[in-house]
Design an enzyme around this catalytic site. Structure first.
Site, PDB file in Angstrom:
ATOM      1  N   CYS A  75      -5.975  14.640 158.869  1.00 11.17           N
ATOM      2  CA  CYS A  75      -5.785  16.010 158.399  1.00 11.17           C
ATOM      3  C   CYS A  75      -4.981  15.950 157.108  1.00 11.17           C
ATOM      4  O   CYS A  75      -3.864  15.419 157.097  1.00 11.17           O
ATOM      5  CB  CYS A  75      -5.037  16.827 159.454  1.00 11.17           C
ATOM      6  SG  CYS A  75      -4.567  18.494 158.941  1.00 11.17           S
ATOM      7  N   CYS A 189      -9.900  18.386 152.643  1.00 13.15           N
ATOM      8  CA  CYS A 189      -9.686  18.787 154.034  1.00 13.15           C
ATOM      9  C   CYS A 189     -10.767  18.094 154.832  1.00 13.15           C
ATOM     10  O   CYS A 189     -11.946  18.121 154.438  1.00 13.15           O
ATOM     11  CB  CYS A 189      -9.793  20.306 154.186  1.00 13.15           C
ATOM     12  SG  CYS A 189      -9.781  20.881 155.916  1.00 13.15           S
TER      13      CYS A 189
END
Length: 264
Positions: A75, A189
Site C-alpha cells: 500500500c 496506489c
C-alpha cells in the site's frame, strides 16, 4: 525458517493483489497470507496519525499471530506514512511500496510524467524526495484520484465501475499546466493497476503506465533467497471488516490463488 511460514501482504483493501500477482511469478511455492484492513478503507482520506496508528497496531497483532517470515506493506499510502515506524518496532523484515518514479523517468520521452495516487500519498514529503532524487529533470504532475480505489474494489467483485471515474482521473492530470505532454503515468496506489485497462482507454494510446509491483516482488524474492517454501493449497485472505461471506469477493480472489476469507 519453517517452510510453511507465510509471507504477509498487507493493504487497506485488495489493491495489494497486484503485488501478489507479481510475487506469484517470482515465488510460486511461497505460502502467502493476504491481510486487508477493509474496516479502515480508504486510507487515502485519513490523517497521517490515523494511518500510522492503524498500520502499526494491525501489523503488530498480525505478526504475533501468524509469525510471517516477511511482511510486505502493499500500500503506497501506508508505506509513505508508516514504513519507518513499523520497521522500528517489528523484528520481521518489512518491504514497503513506493511510487515508481525512477523507472517512469527512464521511460518518458516527453519529460513529463503524471502520478495518480491517493490524497494522502501525493502530499507526502517521501514523494517529494523520490522526485528530487530520481526524476532526472522530468516534470512530475500529481493528481489525487481516490475514486479509483472504489472502482478497483468494484471491478474485483465483477461489477462495472462508472467510466466517468476514469475520465476524471485523466482530466485531473491533463488539465494541469503542461499536462498535455504526459506520456507516462505512475500508478501510485496498488489498487490502480486493477483498473489500468479502463485508465488506458481514458488517457489514450499515447500514454504508458508503470507501477511498483514487479520491483516489490523482486525485492521479496531477494530477501527470501535460499529459504524453503511449502505452499499447501490456496492462500488465506484476512479482512478486518465485512467480506468473509461475500461470494463475489471470494470469486474475485480465486483468480489470485486465494481460496479462503477469514475475519481478523
Amino acid at each position: 525458517m519453517n517452510s510453511n511460514s507465510p509471507i504477509l501482504l498487507f493493504d487497506s483493501g485488495f489493491g495489494g493483489l497486484t503485488v501478489l500477482s507479481a510475487l506469484r511469478a517470482q515465488l510460486p511455492q511461497a505460502p502467502v497470507i493476504y491481510a486487508a484492513d477493509t474496516a479502515g478503507l480508504p486510507y487515502g482520506e485519513k490523517t497521517e496519525a490515523e494511518v500510522a496508528a492503524r498500520v502499526a497496531g494491525l501489523l503488530g497483532r498480525l505478526a504475533e499471530r501468524y509469525q510471517p517470515r516477511l511482511i510486505c506493506i502493499a500500500c503506497n499510502t501506508a508505506s509513505t506514512i508508516a514504513l519507518g515506524m513499523v520497521r522500528d518496532v517489528l523484528e520481521t523484515p518489512i518491504v514497503g511500496t513506493v511510487p515508481a518514479i525512477k523507472p517512469a523517468a527512464a521511460m518518458t520521452k516527453t519529460g513529463t510524467i503524471g502520478l495518480l495516487g491517493t490524497a494522502a500519498t501525493i502530499r507526502q514529503a517521501y514523494v517529494d524526495n523520490l522526485e528530487a532524487k530520481f526524476a532526472n529533470g522530468s516534470r512530475l504532475l500529481r493528481h489525487a484520484a481516490p475514486e479509483l480505489v472504489a472502482a478497483a474494489e468494484c471491478k474485483l467483485r465483477d461489477q462495472t465501475p462508472d467510466p466517468a471515474v476514469f475520465r476524471r482521473a485523466a482530466d485531473g492530470l491533463r488539465q494541469q499546466d503542461g499536462g498535455e505532454n504526459i506520456d507516462t503515468v505512475v500508478l501510485a496506489c496498488t489498487h490502480f493497476p486493477l483498473v489500468q485497462d479502463e485508465l488506458a482507454e481514458a488517457f489514450g494510446e499515447q500514454v504508458q503506465f508503470i507501477d511498483g509491483a514487479q520491483g516489490i516482488a523482486r525485492r521479496i524474492a531477494f530477501l527470501t533467497q535460499g529459504q524453503s517454501f511449502d505452499r499447501q493449497g490456496d492462500d488465506l485472505a484476512i479482512v478486518t471488516g465485512e467480506g468473509e461471506d461475500d461470494p463475489a469477493l471470494l470469486h474475485g480472489l480465486a483468480q489470485f490463488g486465494i481460496g479462503r476469507i477469514a475475519r481478523f
